[in-house]
Design an enzyme around this catalytic site. Structure first.
Site, PDB file in Angstrom:
ATOM      1  N   ASP A   1       0.841  -1.200   0.000  1.00 21.62           N
ATOM      2  CA  ASP A   1       0.000   0.000   0.000  1.00 21.62           C
ATOM      3  C   ASP A   1       0.878   1.253   0.000  1.00 21.62           C
ATOM      4  O   ASP A   1       1.124   1.852   1.051  1.00 21.62           O
ATOM      5  CB  ASP A   1      -0.941   0.003   1.201  1.00 21.62           C
ATOM      6  CG  ASP A   1      -1.845   1.237   1.194  1.00 21.62           C
ATOM      7  OD1 ASP A   1      -1.892   1.934   0.152  1.00 21.62           O
ATOM      8  OD2 ASP A   1      -2.490   1.511   2.217  1.00 21.62           O
TER       9      ASP A   1
ATOM     10  N   LYS B   1      -0.025   3.450  -2.341  1.00 19.79           N
ATOM     11  CA  LYS B   1      -0.981   4.286  -3.083  1.00 19.79           C
ATOM     12  C   LYS B   1      -0.318   4.930  -4.283  1.00 19.79           C
ATOM     13  O   LYS B   1      -0.215   6.153  -4.400  1.00 19.79           O
ATOM     14  CB  LYS B   1      -1.625   5.335  -2.170  1.00 19.79           C
ATOM     15  CG  LYS B   1      -2.432   4.690  -1.064  1.00 19.79           C
ATOM     16  CD  LYS B   1      -3.316   5.637  -0.303  1.00 19.79           C
ATOM     17  CE  LYS B   1      -4.159   4.904   0.724  1.00 19.79           C
ATOM     18  NZ  LYS B   1      -3.417   4.178   1.774  1.00 19.79           N
TER      19      LYS B   1
ATOM     20  N   SER C   1     -11.865   6.792   3.073  1.00 20.23           N
ATOM     21  CA  SER C   1     -12.673   6.640   4.292  1.00 20.23           C
ATOM     22  C   SER C   1     -12.711   7.866   5.198  1.00 20.23           C
ATOM     23  O   SER C   1     -13.529   7.927   6.109  1.00 20.23           O
ATOM     24  CB  SER C   1     -12.137   5.457   5.115  1.00 20.23           C
ATOM     25  OG  SER C   1     -10.814   5.720   5.545  1.00 20.23           O
TER      26      SER C   1
ATOM     27  N   GLY D   1     -13.535  -0.233  13.045  1.00 17.95           N
ATOM     28  CA  GLY D   1     -12.766  -0.083  14.281  1.00 17.95           C
ATOM     29  C   GLY D   1     -12.537   1.387  14.596  1.00 17.95           C
ATOM     30  O   GLY D   1     -13.497   2.166  14.668  1.00 17.95           O
TER      31      GLY D   1
ATOM     32  N   GLY E   1     -14.421   4.236  13.049  1.00 20.91           N
ATOM     33  CA  GLY E   1     -15.829   4.408  13.421  1.00 20.91           C
ATOM     34  C   GLY E   1     -16.820   3.388  12.906  1.00 20.91           C
ATOM     35  O   GLY E   1     -17.890   3.245  13.499  1.00 20.91           O
TER      36      GLY E   1
ATOM     37  N   GLY F   1      -6.506  -1.945  11.241  1.00 23.12           N
ATOM     38  CA  GLY F   1      -5.176  -1.497  11.628  1.00 23.12           C
ATOM     39  C   GLY F   1      -5.035  -1.393  13.131  1.00 23.12           C
ATOM     40  O   GLY F   1      -4.906  -2.396  13.849  1.00 23.12           O
ATOM     41  N   ARG F   2      -5.140  -0.144  13.621  1.00 25.31           N
ATOM     42  CA  ARG F   2      -4.818   0.148  15.020  1.00 25.31           C
ATOM     43  C   ARG F   2      -5.639  -0.646  16.023  1.00 25.31           C
ATOM     44  O   ARG F   2      -5.148  -0.936  17.114  1.00 25.31           O
ATOM     45  CB  ARG F   2      -4.994   1.654  15.278  1.00 25.31           C
ATOM     46  CG  ARG F   2      -3.958   2.490  14.561  1.00 25.31           C
ATOM     47  CD  ARG F   2      -4.398   3.925  14.446  1.00 25.31           C
ATOM     48  NE  ARG F   2      -5.489   4.083  13.496  1.00 25.31           N
ATOM     49  CZ  ARG F   2      -6.128   5.217  13.254  1.00 25.31           C
ATOM     50  NH1 ARG F   2      -5.783   6.300  13.928  1.00 25.31           N
ATOM     51  NH2 ARG F   2      -7.103   5.267  12.356  1.00 25.31           N
TER      52      ARG F   2
HETATM   53  P1  BMP Z   1      -6.888   1.885  10.925  1.00 26.78           P
HETATM   54  O1  BMP Z   1      -7.750   0.624  11.037  1.00 26.78           O
HETATM   55  O2  BMP Z   1      -5.787   1.929  11.934  1.00 26.78           O
HETATM   56  O3  BMP Z   1      -7.690   3.138  10.839  1.00 26.78           O
HETATM   57  O4  BMP Z   1      -6.073   1.743   9.530  1.00 26.78           O
HETATM   58  C1  BMP Z   1      -6.681   1.844   8.292  1.00 26.78           C
HETATM   59  C2  BMP Z   1      -5.692   1.526   7.207  1.00 26.78           C
HETATM   60  O5  BMP Z   1      -6.362   1.639   5.953  1.00 26.78           O
HETATM   61  C3  BMP Z   1      -4.474   2.449   7.149  1.00 26.78           C
HETATM   62  O6  BMP Z   1      -3.371   1.670   6.735  1.00 26.78           O
HETATM   63  C4  BMP Z   1      -4.832   3.440   6.048  1.00 26.78           C
HETATM   64  O7  BMP Z   1      -3.693   3.862   5.321  1.00 26.78           O
HETATM   65  C5  BMP Z   1      -5.720   2.608   5.133  1.00 26.78           C
HETATM   66  N1  BMP Z   1      -6.739   3.382   4.384  1.00 26.78           N
HETATM   67  C6  BMP Z   1      -7.728   4.098   5.055  1.00 26.78           C
HETATM   68  O8  BMP Z   1      -7.791   4.127   6.284  1.00 26.78           O
HETATM   69  N2  BMP Z   1      -8.654   4.774   4.306  1.00 26.78           N
HETATM   70  C7  BMP Z   1      -8.640   4.793   2.949  1.00 26.78           C
HETATM   71  O9  BMP Z   1      -9.504   5.399   2.355  1.00 26.78           O
HETATM   72  C8  BMP Z   1      -7.631   4.084   2.283  1.00 26.78           C
HETATM   73  C9  BMP Z   1      -6.686   3.384   3.022  1.00 26.78           C
HETATM   74  O10 BMP Z   1      -5.737   2.697   2.413  1.00 26.78           O
END
Ligand code: BMP
Length: 226
Positions: free
Chosen positions: A74, A76, A126, A180, A183, A200-201
């Site tokens: 990723d 992007k 997102s 998660g 939200g 992720g987190r």
């Molecule tokens: P988290 O669950 O910690 O919010 O992580 C989301 C992951 O998805 C991150 O690696 C982020 O780069 C990726 N991501 C995102 O959150 N929204 C998008 O629209 C595209 C993503 O790649």
């Protein structure tokens, strides 16, 4: 080239989780991959990991864990076709099986990627500031499908957009971030049309990542049943 191995691993483990390995948390990157083998199908690696452990470390992780997980790059990707081609070829060499690229860069760039590695095109995002890209989701999905994309990224935080993406692309694999910490409830993206949820987190920074991942898998199973 395709995402079949992601599906094979997912079916074998009964998991629709793609882990975003942006943080090592208290277990560390390798520690997390060691304890999550039963619960996670794919692993998404990008700049946070690369900038923390370097290219050699990243390649080592893929080599060590590639039989257990499907690795998605990723970064992007968003560049002119000739540069996209180089990047896609290198990512494949490093052991990645798929790469995420911004669909907005256009069909030539996307084709330069999909000819070299399985392409997962980002057609919508997102976070709250993603209005501009999200306004163009229909065109981006069409362009991605015509450019050899094997998968799409669409957001759990905007379920109507995610469902629209599924309607426009009934056959393709959709992976969805936003469950998660961002939200959306676990399982909600699967209900709205996604195939996999990117977590992720909520896992990487958890006190007990395997228990959290196991709980997510349970909610995902309920979501798929409905
Ligand atoms: P988290 O669950 O910690 O919010 O992580 C989301 C992951 O998805 C991150 O690696 C982020 O780069 C990726 N991501 C995102 O959150 N929204 C998008 O629209 C595209 C993503 O790649």
């Amino acid at each position: 080239m395709g995402l079949e191995r992601l599906w094979d691993i997912s079916n074998a483990k009964g998991s629709r989780i793609i882990l975003a390995l942006d943080y090592g948390g208290k277990f560390g990157y390798e520690g997390l991959l060691n304890v999550l083998k039963e619960y996670v199908a794919g692993v998404k690696l990008g700049f946070p990991l690369l900038l923390e452990i370097g290219l050699r470390g990243l390649k080592d992780i893929i080599k060590r864990f590639s039989s257990e997980y499907f690795f998605i790059a990723d970064f992007k990707i968003g560049d002119i076709p000739s540069v996209c081609r180089i990047i896609a070829g290198k990512l494949k060499e490093f052991g990645f099986e798929a790469a995420i690229a911004h669909a907005i860069v256009g069909p030539e760039s996307l084709k330069a990627i999909s000819e070299n590695i399985s392409l997962i095109a980002l057609v919508s995002m997102s976070h709250p500031g993603s209005t501009l890209i999200n306004m163009h989701v229909d065109e981006l999905v069409r362009m991605a499908l015509n450019s050899g994309a094997q998968g799409l990224v669409a957001p759990a935080t905007f379920p109507k957009i995610l469902t629209r993406v599924r309607r426009l692309a009934p056959e393709i694999t959709i992976i969805s971030p936003g469950v998660g910490i961002q939200g959306a409830p676990y399982g909600a993206a699967l209900r709205a049309g996604a195939d996999f949820e990117i977590c992720g987190r909520s896992i990487t920074l958890a006190e007990d990542p395997p228990t959290i991942a196991k709980g997510i898998m349970k909610l995902q199973k309920e979501a798929i049943k409905k």
